[in-house]
Design a protein around this motif. Structure first.
Motif, mmCIF file in Angstrom:
data_model
loop_
_atom_site.group_PDB
_atom_site.id
_atom_site.type_symbol
_atom_site.label_atom_id
_atom_site.label_comp_id
_atom_site.label_asym_id
_atom_site.label_seq_id
_atom_site.Cartn_x
_atom_site.Cartn_y
_atom_site.Cartn_z
ATOM 1 N N MET A 75 0.768 -1.280 -0.121
ATOM 2 C CA MET A 75 -0.048 0.042 -0.011
ATOM 3 C C MET A 75 0.866 1.238 -0.099
ATOM 4 N N SER A 76 2.010 1.111 0.667
ATOM 5 C CA SER A 76 2.784 2.209 0.623
ATOM 6 C C SER A 76 3.425 2.452 -0.817
ATOM 7 N N PHE A 80 1.665 1.885 -3.472
ATOM 8 C CA PHE A 80 0.462 2.284 -4.017
ATOM 9 C C PHE A 80 0.531 3.808 -3.860
ATOM 10 N N GLY A 81 0.613 4.210 -2.597
ATOM 11 C CA GLY A 81 0.444 5.701 -2.240
ATOM 12 C C GLY A 81 1.500 6.504 -2.838
ATOM 13 N N ALA A 82 2.540 5.896 -2.891
ATOM 14 C CA ALA A 82 3.599 6.832 -3.428
ATOM 15 C C ALA A 82 3.351 7.042 -5.092
ATOM 16 N N SER A 123 0.180 7.021 -6.236
ATOM 17 C CA SER A 123 -0.717 7.929 -6.477
ATOM 18 C C SER A 123 -0.563 9.373 -6.217
ATOM 19 N N PHE A 124 0.398 9.730 -4.981
ATOM 20 C CA PHE A 124 0.816 11.058 -4.666
ATOM 21 C C PHE A 124 2.076 11.595 -5.315
ATOM 22 N N LEU A 153 4.956 10.625 -5.492
ATOM 23 C CA LEU A 153 6.082 10.550 -4.127
ATOM 24 C C LEU A 153 7.157 9.480 -4.773
ATOM 25 N N MET A 165 -3.401 5.427 -11.577
ATOM 26 C CA MET A 165 -2.900 6.580 -10.811
ATOM 27 C C MET A 165 -1.469 7.266 -11.248
ATOM 28 N N LEU A 217 -2.711 9.569 -13.988
ATOM 29 C CA LEU A 217 -3.338 10.705 -13.402
ATOM 30 C C LEU A 217 -2.089 11.694 -12.939
#
Lengths: 288, 288
Positions: B129-130, B132-134, B136-137, B139, B181, B184
Motif C-alpha cells: 500500500m505504501s 501504491f500511495g507513492a 498515487s501521490f 512520491l 494513478m 493521473l
C-alpha cells in the motif's frame, strides 16, 4: 409546477447531526465500559486564523459529543522533524485514540512526512498513505473525512454508485483521489478530471454522479449537469460559494448538496465518529 | 497503401532489452563500488506450474543481468502467518535488496497481509500500500512493475498523457488501479472501467489512451478504438491473446502494443531495474 423540477436537497447538516448523536452515544458507552474517554489530539502549527477557527470548532464539537480533545499548539517556526516527533509521540500515547493534524501547515513543512508519522490506527482524519490504500483496496481503515462523509450522504439518499458514471473534479490527496477510490470500490465507473482536463464540461455532461472538489467558485455550470444527475459539491470557496453553480444546477439535478449545509457538516461528523471507533478498537471493546 | 494506415507497434521486447542492459550495467557498477551484488529474493508458495515457470524465468533473467537471486520455496500448506514471518525476515536481511512474492499464492493466503510484510524500500514489485500511495501521490517509491513498464513504453514513444483521456479497463490492485494513478500523476484525465461499467464500448470510444488490463480475451474491439488512439494491451490470456482484438484495433490505433512482445517483457525489465535501484540506495551508493 416549476418547483417540482428542482433537485431535492441533500441535507448534510441534518445527517451530520444524526451521525454525531450516534457517535456521542457510542462515546458514552465506551466511557461506561472502559472508564476511558475517547480522545482526539489536534495538532496545530502556527496561528493561521482560519486554522485556529477550524480547530476551535472541532474541539467544541468534540466536547459536546463527549469526546476529550487535546490541543497541541506548536509555534509557526516548528520544523518538519519536530512536528514528526510530536505526531510519533501522540501515536505512542495510549491516552490518545485519534490524531488530527490541522493543515495546511505552512510551506516549510513536509506535510506528507508529517501525515505518515500518524499511526494508521489513530488516523481518524484518513490522511496517511495506509488509509488511502485501505480506501483504494476496500480494506478496513479510516476514510478521509470529507470523502467518507460524501459516501454517507449518497447512502442516506439511496444513491447506489454501482454501474453509474461518477465524475470527480479535483484530485487532491485528501479529497478528490480518495473519493474516487471509494466510488470505484462501490463499483462506479470513475473519471478523474482536473485543471489539465481538455474538455471538462463535456466530461461532466456524462456524469450520473458529479463530485466537485476543486475549490474554484461555480466552475461547474448547470447547463453541464446531465438531467437527473446527483451533484455533490465539496468545494470550499470564500463567501460560502461552492464549485457548482447551485441555482442553475438544481434545475437539472435530481439530488444536490447545498453550500453551506451539504458536504461541509459531514466532515466533522465523520471525524468524530471515526475517533469513537478508534477508541473502541484501541480499548479492546471490539475486535479491531 | 493500406499498410500505412495500420498502427505502429510499440516494441516492448526491444525496450525491455535496453532497460535490462542498463540495469545490468548499473548492477555491475554496484558490485564494483560496494563489493556486494544486488540481490532479489523471490518467495514462492506451493508448486503451481505457471508460478514455477515465472519464477524460473525471473531467476534466469536476474542471473543474466548480474543480479543475485535467492529463491525461498515454501510448501503449499504454508500459512499466512508463516509467509508473513518469512517476508519480514527477508525485509530485515541486509543481504537482500528486493523482495518479490510470486502471486497468486493460493486461496488460503491473505495476500494483502503478506504484501504488507515487505519493507517498502525492498518492494521492487510495487505491491505494498505504501508503494501504491507513492504512485498515487507522485512520491518516491517503486511502481508496480507492469504499470511502471507501461509508463516507460509511453515515454519511449513520446506519448505525453497530459490532458489526454486515458481509459483504464480493469481495477486490480497491481495493474489497473496503479496504472490509472500513474497516468493521473502525469496529468491525464483518467476513467476506470470494469465489469460493472454500464457501456464499456462507449467509454473506450472516447479514449485517447486505452489501457486494457482485465484478462478477458479480445474484450476491446477495434470498432471501439478512437482513430489515432494509443492502445496498451496488458491482458494476459491463454494462447497469447490480449484483451484487445489486435487485428481490428491496429487498423484504427496510432500506436499499439502487440501480444506477446508488448507490455509483457516490460514487467520483468522494470523488476530488474528496480532491484538494482533498491540495492544502490540500500548500499548507500546514492542518497535514498
Amino acid at each position: 409546477m416549476s418547483r417540482t423540477r428542482t433537485a431535492q436537497l441533500m441535507d448534510g447538516a441534518g445527517l451530520a447531526r444524526r451521525v454525531v448523536e450516534e457517535a456521542s452515544d457510542r462515546a458514552a458507552e465506551v466511557t461506561r465500559r472502559s472508564g476511558a474517554t475517547p480522545c482526539l489530539a489536534t495538532v496545530l502549527v502556527g496561528e493561521d486564523p482560519a486554522s485556529v477557527t477550524y480547530v476551535r470548532m472541532k474541539r467544541a464539537r468534540c466536547a459536546k459529543a463527549g469526546i476529550e480533545s487535546r490541543l497541541v499548539s506548536l509555534p509557526a517556526a516548528t520544523t518538519t522533524a519536530e512536528l514528526v516527533e510530536t505526531l510519533r509521540s501522540l501515536s505512542r500515547d495510549t491516552g490518545v485514540h485519534g490524531i488530527l493534524l490541522q493543515h495546511p501547515c505552512g510551506p516549510h513543512i513536509d506535510e506528507r512526512a508529517a501525515f505518515e508519522a500518524i499511526a494508521p490506527e489513530k488516523d481518524v482524519d484518513g490522511v496517511t498513505m495506509s488509509s488511502f490504500g485501505a480506501m483504494s483496496f476496500g480494506l478496513p481503515g479510516f476514510a478521509s473525512c470529507t470523502p467518507g462523509g460524501i459516501m454517507r450522504l449518497l447512502d442516506e439518499y439511496d444513491v447506489d454508485p454501482a454501474g453509474r458514471h461518477a465524475v470527480v473534479v479535483g484530485r487532491s490527496a485528501i479529497l478528490g483521489k480518495p473519493v474516487g477510490m471509494l466510488l470505484l470500490a462501490r463499483d462506479a465507473t470513475v473519471t478523474y478530471c482536473h485543471s489539465r482536463t481538455s474538455d471538462l464540461a463535456a466530461t461532466v455532461r456524462e456524469a450520473d454522479i458529479v463530485v466537485a472538489a476543486v475549490g474554484r467558485p461555480r466552475l461547474i455550470r448547470g447547463e453541464d449537469i446531465k438531467p437527473g444527475a446527483v451533484v455533490i459539491d465539496a468545494g470550499y470557496n470564500p463567501g460560502n460559494i461552492g464549485d457548482v453553480d447551485f441555482d442553475t444546477a438544481r434545475l437539472r439535478a435530481r439530488l444536490i448538496t447545498p453550500v453551506p449545509g451539504g458536504v461541509g457538516p459531514m466532515t466533522i461528523a465523520v471525524l468524530l465518529a471515526q475517533t469513537v471507533t478508534a477508541a473502541t478498537t484501541q480499548l479492546g471493546l471490539v475486535r479491531g
